[in-house]
Scaffold this motif. Structure first.
Motif, PDB file in Angstrom:
ATOM      1  N   ARG A  67       0.873  -1.199   0.012  1.00  0.00           N
ATOM      2  CA  ARG A  67       0.056  -0.004   0.067  1.00  0.00           C
ATOM      3  C   ARG A  67       0.809   1.334  -0.028  1.00  0.00           C
ATOM      4  NH1 ARG A  67      -2.165   3.631  -1.337  1.00  0.00           N
ATOM      5  NH2 ARG A  67      -3.814   4.704  -0.445  1.00  0.00           N
ATOM      6  N   GLN A  68       2.056   1.095   0.738  1.00  0.00           N
ATOM      7  CA  GLN A  68       2.706   2.213   0.730  1.00  0.00           C
ATOM      8  C   GLN A  68       3.434   2.457  -0.626  1.00  0.00           C
ATOM      9  OE1 GLN A  68       5.354   1.213   4.028  1.00  0.00           O
ATOM     10  NE2 GLN A  68       4.158   2.517   5.590  1.00  0.00           N
ATOM     11  N   ASN A  69       3.796   1.595  -1.344  1.00  0.00           N
ATOM     12  CA  ASN A  69       4.285   1.760  -2.693  1.00  0.00           C
ATOM     13  C   ASN A  69       3.186   1.984  -3.919  1.00  0.00           C
ATOM     14  OD1 ASN A  69       6.893   1.324  -1.692  1.00  0.00           O
ATOM     15  ND2 ASN A  69       6.717  -1.033  -2.097  1.00  0.00           N
ATOM     16  N   GLY A  70       1.965   2.183  -3.184  1.00  0.00           N
ATOM     17  CA  GLY A  70       0.813   2.521  -4.209  1.00  0.00           C
ATOM     18  C   GLY A  70       0.202   1.372  -5.008  1.00  0.00           C
ATOM     19  N   LYS A  71       0.784   0.014  -4.451  1.00  0.00           N
ATOM     20  CA  LYS A  71       0.246  -1.070  -5.188  1.00  0.00           C
ATOM     21  C   LYS A  71      -1.112  -1.493  -4.535  1.00  0.00           C
ATOM     22  CE  LYS A  71       4.825  -2.013  -6.615  1.00  0.00           C
ATOM     23  NZ  LYS A  71       6.032  -3.103  -6.440  1.00  0.00           N
ATOM     24  N   ARG A  72      -2.221  -0.773  -4.776  1.00  0.00           N
ATOM     25  CA  ARG A  72      -3.473  -1.171  -3.820  1.00  0.00           C
ATOM     26  C   ARG A  72      -3.924  -2.748  -4.239  1.00  0.00           C
ATOM     27  NH1 ARG A  72      -6.791   4.012  -4.358  1.00  0.00           N
ATOM     28  NH2 ARG A  72      -8.248   3.074  -2.864  1.00  0.00           N
ATOM     29  N   ARG A  73      -3.695  -3.246  -5.837  1.00  0.00           N
ATOM     30  CA  ARG A  73      -4.350  -4.665  -5.668  1.00  0.00           C
ATOM     31  C   ARG A  73      -3.379  -5.779  -5.252  1.00  0.00           C
ATOM     32  NH1 ARG A  73      -7.076  -7.455  -9.828  1.00  0.00           N
ATOM     33  NH2 ARG A  73      -5.874  -8.981 -10.532  1.00  0.00           N
ATOM     34  N   LEU A  74      -2.226  -5.450  -5.296  1.00  0.00           N
ATOM     35  CA  LEU A  74      -1.342  -6.199  -4.518  1.00  0.00           C
ATOM     36  C   LEU A  74      -1.673  -6.206  -3.066  1.00  0.00           C
ATOM     37  CD1 LEU A  74       1.216  -8.268  -4.711  1.00  0.00           C
ATOM     38  CD2 LEU A  74       2.567  -6.340  -4.420  1.00  0.00           C
ATOM     39  N   MET A  75      -1.725  -5.080  -2.290  1.00  0.00           N
ATOM     40  CA  MET A  75      -2.294  -4.839  -0.991  1.00  0.00           C
ATOM     41  C   MET A  75      -3.305  -5.671  -0.674  1.00  0.00           C
ATOM     42  SD  MET A  75      -4.619  -3.300   0.682  1.00  0.00           S
ATOM     43  CE  MET A  75      -5.354  -1.933  -0.061  1.00  0.00           C
ATOM     44  N   ARG A  76      -4.450  -5.640  -1.504  1.00  0.00           N
ATOM     45  CA  ARG A  76      -5.689  -6.284  -1.271  1.00  0.00           C
ATOM     46  C   ARG A  76      -5.282  -7.827  -1.540  1.00  0.00           C
ATOM     47  NH1 ARG A  76      -8.973  -2.074  -3.921  1.00  0.00           N
ATOM     48  NH2 ARG A  76      -9.869  -0.758  -2.156  1.00  0.00           N
ATOM     49  N   LEU A  77      -4.557  -8.293  -2.417  1.00  0.00           N
ATOM     50  CA  LEU A  77      -4.127  -9.716  -2.390  1.00  0.00           C
ATOM     51  C   LEU A  77      -3.551 -10.308  -0.996  1.00  0.00           C
ATOM     52  CD1 LEU A  77      -2.836 -10.309  -6.152  1.00  0.00           C
ATOM     53  CD2 LEU A  77      -4.983 -11.454  -5.021  1.00  0.00           C
ATOM     54  N   TRP A  78      -2.641  -9.475  -0.595  1.00  0.00           N
ATOM     55  CA  TRP A  78      -2.248  -9.814   0.647  1.00  0.00           C
ATOM     56  C   TRP A  78      -2.870  -9.809   1.756  1.00  0.00           C
ATOM     57  CZ3 TRP A  78       1.997 -12.627   0.084  1.00  0.00           C
ATOM     58  CH2 TRP A  78       3.105 -12.264  -0.776  1.00  0.00           C
ATOM     59  N   LEU A  79      -3.863  -8.812   1.961  1.00  0.00           N
ATOM     60  CA  LEU A  79      -4.606  -8.617   2.942  1.00  0.00           C
ATOM     61  C   LEU A  79      -5.708 -10.043   2.835  1.00  0.00           C
ATOM     62  CD1 LEU A  79      -5.941  -5.122   3.668  1.00  0.00           C
ATOM     63  CD2 LEU A  79      -4.500  -6.424   5.092  1.00  0.00           C
ATOM     64  N   GLY A  80      -6.068 -10.230   1.621  1.00  0.00           N
ATOM     65  CA  GLY A  80      -7.031 -11.259   1.623  1.00  0.00           C
ATOM     66  C   GLY A  80      -6.334 -12.712   1.981  1.00  0.00           C
ATOM     67  N   ALA A  81      -4.962 -12.923   1.638  1.00  0.00           N
ATOM     68  CA  ALA A  81      -4.229 -13.969   2.046  1.00  0.00           C
ATOM     69  C   ALA A  81      -4.318 -14.201   3.677  1.00  0.00           C
ATOM     70  CB  ALA A  81      -2.925 -14.111   1.378  1.00  0.00           C
ATOM     71  N   ALA A  82      -3.874 -13.148   4.204  1.00  0.00           N
ATOM     72  CA  ALA A  82      -4.047 -12.940   5.776  1.00  0.00           C
ATOM     73  C   ALA A  82      -5.295 -13.158   6.155  1.00  0.00           C
ATOM     74  CB  ALA A  82      -3.738 -11.391   5.956  1.00  0.00           C
ATOM     75  N   VAL A  83      -6.489 -12.846   5.798  1.00  0.00           N
ATOM     76  CA  VAL A  83      -7.927 -13.157   6.041  1.00  0.00           C
ATOM     77  C   VAL A  83      -8.191 -14.544   6.035  1.00  0.00           C
ATOM     78  CG1 VAL A  83     -10.284 -12.951   5.655  1.00  0.00           C
ATOM     79  CG2 VAL A  83      -8.798 -10.758   5.861  1.00  0.00           C
TER      80      VAL A  83
END
Lengths: 94, 186
Positions: free
Chosen positions: B82-98
């Motif tokens: 998210r800090q690097n502005g990669k919102r799609r990747l951020m959602r993928l990582w968050l999804g994996a965490a969930v």
């Protein structure tokens, strides 16, 4: 203060360390048998747990970028709590 | 955790939202006292505690620890993305965490189900009272953490992601101590 996040590579190595330490926890705690633990194994369990907690605090939670005082406060508190727990178990065996 | 706080006194020297660190301290103190209480009860009633503890699946508890640690990695990588502005990747990582958080809960559900099917419950003995209270209280934190991760994945400012993942790492931290205490120490 500047709070720079750990790089993905650093986070990955922390994860590897945590996985290895968890295996160490399972081996020290004889996770696949019911045999009693010696005082030395109890001590090892406490130390491994403290190291794991510090890795999570310092890298996952980025505490390493905080002041030295905060780092000492967290590491000392966890050390004392885990120390009390391990001492209780070791003394209970006497 | 990049935001520099301005007027929080000593708390400004901590990364991220200062109130989250107040929460982390509160949780560490509450759980710390409970953990010491559990250790004292164990030593005072060793027969009850050890015989009951031997019915827990220690290996599964270890596997669940690995699941939560991996989930923590995913959450930490979501912040970086998210800090690097990669919102799609951020959602993928968050999804994996969930998803991994749900796996953790599923394993807990299986564990509880096995105990209930054997007629073991909250009132069976002192060990199981403390086992269900401590692991159940932690499981509630996991459920709450999953809800928070979903919300911050939707309202995805950098600060929100940092707050949500901080809570998730705290849940991870508590389990790191809870697992050896309840499943292994004897």
């Amino acid at each position: 203060m500047k709070f720079t996040n750990p790089s993905p590579k650093t986070l990955f190595f922390c994860w590897l360390a945590l996985m290895a330490l968890t295996i160490g926890t399972m081996l020290s705690g004889h996770a696949t048998s019911d045999i009693a633990l010696s005082g030395l194994l109890i001590l090892a369990l406490g130390l491994i747990t403290w190291v794991k907690a510090m890795v999570i605090l310092r890298y996952y939670l980025n505490l390493r970028t905080a002041s030295r005082g905060w780092n000492r406060a967290f590491s000392s508190y966890l050390f004392v709590v885990l120390g009390i727990i391990m001492t209780i178990f070791i003394v209970g065996k006497l | 955790m990049s935001k520099v706080q301005d007027d929080w006194g000593a708390l400004s020297r901590l990364p991220g939202n200062p109130m989250m660190w107040v929460l982390i301290w509160s949780e560490l103190v509450v759980f710390g006292v409970s953990f010491i209480g559990f250790a004292v009860a164990h030593v005072l009633h060793p027969e009850i505690f050890i015989s009951s503890q031997n019915h827990l699946n220690r290996f599964l508890g270890g596997v669940n620890t690995m699941v939560l640690i991996t989930s923590g990695l995913c959450a930490a990588l979501a912040v970086t993305a998210r800090q690097n502005g990669k919102r799609r990747l951020m959602r993928l990582w968050l999804g994996a965490a969930v998803v991994l958080g749900c796996v953790f809960l599923w394993v807990k559900f299986l564990e509880y189900g096995e105990k209930f099917s054997q007629g073991i419950g909250l009132e069976t003995n002192m060990f199981y009272t403390l086992y269900f209270l401590l692991t159940g209280f932690h499981a509630f934190h996991v459920v709450f953490g999953i809800i928070i991760l979903i919300i911050v994945g939707w309202k995805d400012s950098v600060e929100n992601i940092e707050i949500g993942t901080t809570f998730w790492h705290m849940v991870d931290l508590i389990w790191i101590i809870l697992f050896p205490l309840i499943y292994l120490l004897r």
